[in-house]
Design a protein around this motif. Structure first.
Motif, PDB file in Angstrom:
ATOM      1  N   LYS A  27       0.834  -1.197   0.000  1.00  0.00           N
ATOM      2  CA  LYS A  27       0.000   0.000   0.000  1.00  0.00           C
ATOM      3  C   LYS A  27       0.872   1.252   0.000  1.00  0.00           C
ATOM      4  CE  LYS A  27      -3.725   2.295   2.451  1.00  0.00           C
ATOM      5  NZ  LYS A  27      -4.705   2.229   3.522  1.00  0.00           N
ATOM      6  N   LYS A  48      -5.517  -2.783  -6.250  1.00  0.00           N
ATOM      7  CA  LYS A  48      -5.919  -1.538  -6.911  1.00  0.00           C
ATOM      8  C   LYS A  48      -4.723  -0.599  -6.983  1.00  0.00           C
ATOM      9  CE  LYS A  48     -10.734  -1.736  -5.599  1.00  0.00           C
ATOM     10  NZ  LYS A  48     -11.846  -1.085  -4.944  1.00  0.00           N
ATOM     11  N   GLU A  50      -3.624   3.487  -8.026  1.00  0.00           N
ATOM     12  CA  GLU A  50      -4.117   4.831  -8.269  1.00  0.00           C
ATOM     13  C   GLU A  50      -3.234   5.539  -9.280  1.00  0.00           C
ATOM     14  OE1 GLU A  50      -6.323   8.129  -5.645  1.00  0.00           O
ATOM     15  OE2 GLU A  50      -4.435   7.422  -4.819  1.00  0.00           O
ATOM     16  N   SER A  51      -3.878   6.044 -10.316  1.00  0.00           N
ATOM     17  CA  SER A  51      -3.215   6.848 -11.337  1.00  0.00           C
ATOM     18  C   SER A  51      -3.293   8.294 -10.856  1.00  0.00           C
ATOM     19  CB  SER A  51      -3.953   6.679 -12.665  1.00  0.00           C
ATOM     20  OG  SER A  51      -3.503   7.606 -13.604  1.00  0.00           O
ATOM     21  N   ASN A  62      -7.049  11.955 -10.048  1.00  0.00           N
ATOM     22  CA  ASN A  62      -6.728  10.577  -9.692  1.00  0.00           C
ATOM     23  C   ASN A  62      -7.796   9.640 -10.240  1.00  0.00           C
ATOM     24  OD1 ASN A  62      -4.853  11.961  -8.226  1.00  0.00           O
ATOM     25  ND2 ASN A  62      -5.537  11.254  -6.244  1.00  0.00           N
ATOM     26  N   THR A  64      -8.736   5.348 -10.039  1.00  0.00           N
ATOM     27  CA  THR A  64      -8.388   4.057  -9.467  1.00  0.00           C
ATOM     28  C   THR A  64      -8.549   2.978 -10.528  1.00  0.00           C
ATOM     29  OG1 THR A  64      -9.067   4.759  -7.264  1.00  0.00           O
ATOM     30  CG2 THR A  64      -8.926   2.386  -7.655  1.00  0.00           C
ATOM     31  N   CYS A  66      -8.206  -1.201 -11.542  1.00  0.00           N
ATOM     32  CA  CYS A  66      -8.412  -2.493 -10.892  1.00  0.00           C
ATOM     33  C   CYS A  66      -7.841  -3.633 -11.727  1.00  0.00           C
ATOM     34  CB  CYS A  66      -9.907  -2.718 -10.672  1.00  0.00           C
ATOM     35  SG  CYS A  66     -10.665  -1.456  -9.648  1.00  0.00           S
ATOM     36  N   LYS A  89      -2.698   1.343  -4.334  1.00  0.00           N
ATOM     37  CA  LYS A  89      -3.706   1.846  -3.394  1.00  0.00           C
ATOM     38  C   LYS A  89      -3.875   0.881  -2.222  1.00  0.00           C
ATOM     39  CE  LYS A  89      -8.057   4.211  -3.471  1.00  0.00           C
ATOM     40  NZ  LYS A  89      -8.953   4.954  -4.282  1.00  0.00           N
ATOM     41  N   ASN A  90      -3.568  -0.374  -2.458  1.00  0.00           N
ATOM     42  CA  ASN A  90      -3.546  -1.399  -1.411  1.00  0.00           C
ATOM     43  C   ASN A  90      -2.512  -2.428  -1.844  1.00  0.00           C
ATOM     44  OD1 ASN A  90      -4.847  -2.764  -3.468  1.00  0.00           O
ATOM     45  ND2 ASN A  90      -6.766  -3.031  -2.394  1.00  0.00           N
ATOM     46  N   SER A  92      -0.957  -4.970  -3.870  1.00  0.00           N
ATOM     47  CA  SER A  92      -1.292  -5.264  -5.261  1.00  0.00           C
ATOM     48  C   SER A  92      -0.239  -6.159  -5.904  1.00  0.00           C
ATOM     49  CB  SER A  92      -1.390  -3.961  -6.064  1.00  0.00           C
ATOM     50  OG  SER A  92      -2.384  -3.117  -5.523  1.00  0.00           O
TER      51      SER A  92
END
Length: 135
Positions: A27, A48, A50-51, A62, A64, A66, A89-90, A92
């Protein structure tokens, strides 16, 4: 969704490790930064991402992404540096495809390469907030 405790399970899970290179990002770990030269493209296998694009100090955009999303593919096809930053984001898991492996398929002056680049330019121009952002 992945949990921190599942790192051990992921490391031994052959479904993630049978094919090409994969990497686990924790994360908030940076995958790559805007303006950085492309070395790889990535496919989200789990988690996930994040761009992140900071147009200036006051404006951030931003998105997200997946499982199944690609990171950096459009920039690679259009032969430019990364146009935005990507941050996990978490927890991944991403498949990593080396730029050189794809570049070997994109032979200059080959009909398929020209068509792919033309399509990428058209998509990029008509959907700038999806694929690229420019200041």
């Amino acid at each position: 969704m992945l949990e921190e405790a599942s790192i051990t399970k992921i490391n031994s899970d052959k479904s993630y490790l049978n094919s090409y290179e994969t990497k686990i990002f924790k994360k908030n770990e940076i995958i790559y930064l805007k303006g950085q030269e492309i070395d790889n493209i990535y496919i989200i296998l789990d988690g996930k991402v994040e761009s992140v694009l900071e147009k200036n100090e006051n404006i951030k955009e931003n998105i997200t992404l997946c499982k199944g999303s690609s990171l950096g593919l459009m920039d690679l096809i259009l032969n430019r540096n990364y146009t935005k930053s990507m941050i996990a984001k978490n927890l991944s898991v991403l498949a990593i495809i080396k730029k050189q492996d794809l570049s070997n398929l994109l032979i200059p002056d080959k009909c398929e390469t020209i068509l792919l680049k033309s399509l990428a330019i058209d998509i990029d121009a008509h959907n700038p907030k999806v694929w690229s952002w420019y200041e």
